[in-house]
Design a protein around this motif. Structure first.
Motif, PDB file in Angstrom:
ATOM      1  N   ILE A   1       1.386   6.199   3.692  1.00 40.22           N
ATOM      2  CA  ILE A   1       0.112   5.626   3.283  1.00 40.22           C
ATOM      3  C   ILE A   1      -1.007   6.726   3.754  1.00 40.22           C
ATOM      4  O   ILE A   1      -1.900   7.403   2.848  1.00 40.22           O
ATOM      5  CB  ILE A   1      -0.448   4.498   3.863  1.00 40.22           C
ATOM      6  CG1 ILE A   1       0.228   3.135   3.267  1.00 40.22           C
ATOM      7  CG2 ILE A   1      -1.839   4.059   3.752  1.00 40.22           C
ATOM      8  CD1 ILE A   1       0.280   2.033   4.046  1.00 40.22           C
TER       9      ILE A   1
ATOM     10  N   ARG B   1       0.953  -1.012  -0.077  1.00 45.61           N
ATOM     11  CA  ARG B   1       0.104  -0.141   0.016  1.00 45.61           C
ATOM     12  C   ARG B   1       0.837   1.110  -0.003  1.00 45.61           C
ATOM     13  O   ARG B   1       0.528   2.301  -0.608  1.00 45.61           O
ATOM     14  CB  ARG B   1      -1.079  -0.021   1.086  1.00 45.61           C
ATOM     15  CG  ARG B   1      -2.075  -1.047   1.070  1.00 45.61           C
ATOM     16  CD  ARG B   1      -2.783  -1.244   2.344  1.00 45.61           C
ATOM     17  NE  ARG B   1      -3.291  -0.232   2.955  1.00 45.61           N
ATOM     18  CZ  ARG B   1      -3.478   0.279   4.074  1.00 45.61           C
ATOM     19  NH1 ARG B   1      -3.002  -0.873   5.137  1.00 45.61           N
ATOM     20  NH2 ARG B   1      -4.146   1.121   4.727  1.00 45.61           N
ATOM     21  N   ALA B   2       1.884   1.255   0.641  1.00 49.91           N
ATOM     22  CA  ALA B   2       2.730   2.284   0.815  1.00 49.91           C
ATOM     23  C   ALA B   2       3.561   2.413  -0.705  1.00 49.91           C
ATOM     24  O   ALA B   2       3.780   3.787  -1.075  1.00 49.91           O
ATOM     25  CB  ALA B   2       4.017   2.097   1.926  1.00 49.91           C
TER      26      ALA B   2
END
Ligand SMILES: Nc1ncnc2c1ncn2[C@@H]1O[C@H](COP(=O)(O)OP(=O)(O)OP(=O)(O)O)[C@@H](O)[C@H]1O
Ligand SMILES: O=C(O)C1=C[C@@H](O)[C@@H](O)[C@H](O)C1
Ligand SMILES: [Mg+2]
Length: 196
Positions: free
Chosen positions: A187, A15-16
């Motif tokens: 994020i 996700r990052a």
């Protein structure tokens, strides 16, 4: 409207990576904050290249930073640092760990701001001191009272580091926890709460 659709089971690192996109992630902060150590581990987690401006300066000059300071002085060091940063930041995504004074220098700061997402590893004096007093490789701390010097640097520099896009508190937790904090900050960057 511009939400990136994330896979439901994506890991924190995935996700990052998605949130970072093609940008560089640039670590800033004082000596001992963990820019090099945490930067390297963050790059590993993200699966993107890692570069460290201090190491790169030593590689291209074939001198240690202490020797560069002693032989040419801080101003020359800063000029070289600006040139090296400009090159390191040219392509992304990468994790770029900078030397402690890089973001304080106006020209380097401009390069860094233009070159990626900035993350400040903030830390308290005692945490930094415990880490840096074990080695004498930092020319700015070769003073009569290095702990006081470190405190003076904190006072002068923290308002400038605070301009970073993201801030994570560096503390005595294991390095993996620090990396998780960094990935979470990436994020969460500019995430707008639902009720706003
Ligand atoms: N969360 C942590 N817990 C324990 N030790 C840490 C942590 N983060 C970093 N360290 C250790 O602290 C020391 C200093 O870290 P590091 O060299 O990464 O700092 P730096 O911010 O890159 O400093 P400089 O500006 O001088 O390059 C290293 O020995 C590193 O392993
Ligand atoms: O804080 C600073 O100004 C410095 C930190 C180190 O990373 C090195 O870049 C050098 O020792 C200067
Ligand atoms: Mg470093």
């Amino acid at each position: 409207m511009n939400d990136v659709i994330e896979p439901v089971s994506a890991t924190l690192a995935e996700r990052a990576k998605l949130a970072l996109g093609k940008r560089n992630l640039v670590f800033i902060g004082l000596m001992g904050a963990g820019k090099s150590a945490i930067g390297r581990l963050t790059a590993q987690a993200l699966g993107i290249p890692f570069v460290d401006s201090d190491h790169e300066i030593e590689r291209v000059s074939r001198m240690t930073i202490s020797d560069l300071f002693a032989r040419y002085g801080e101003d020359e060091f800063r000029a070289l640092e600006t040139r090296v940063l400009k090159r390191l930041l040219r392509t992304g995504p990468r994790v770029v760990s900078t030397g402690g004074g890089a973001y304080i220098n106006e020209r380097s700061r401009r390069q860094i701001k233009r070159g990626g997402l900035t993350i400040w590893l903030n830390a308290e004096l005692d945490v930094l001191w415990e880490r840096v007093n074990k080695r004498d490789t930092r020319p700015l701390l070769k003073t009569e009272n290095p702990k006081q010097t470190l405190e003076n640097l904190m006072r002068a520099r923290y308002p400038i580091y605070a301009e970073a896009d993201l801030t994570v508190m560096s503390r005595d937790v294991n390095k993996e926890t620090m990396v998780e904090d960094v990935l979470t900050a990436v994020i969460d960057f500019r995430k707008v709460p639902n009720d706003e």
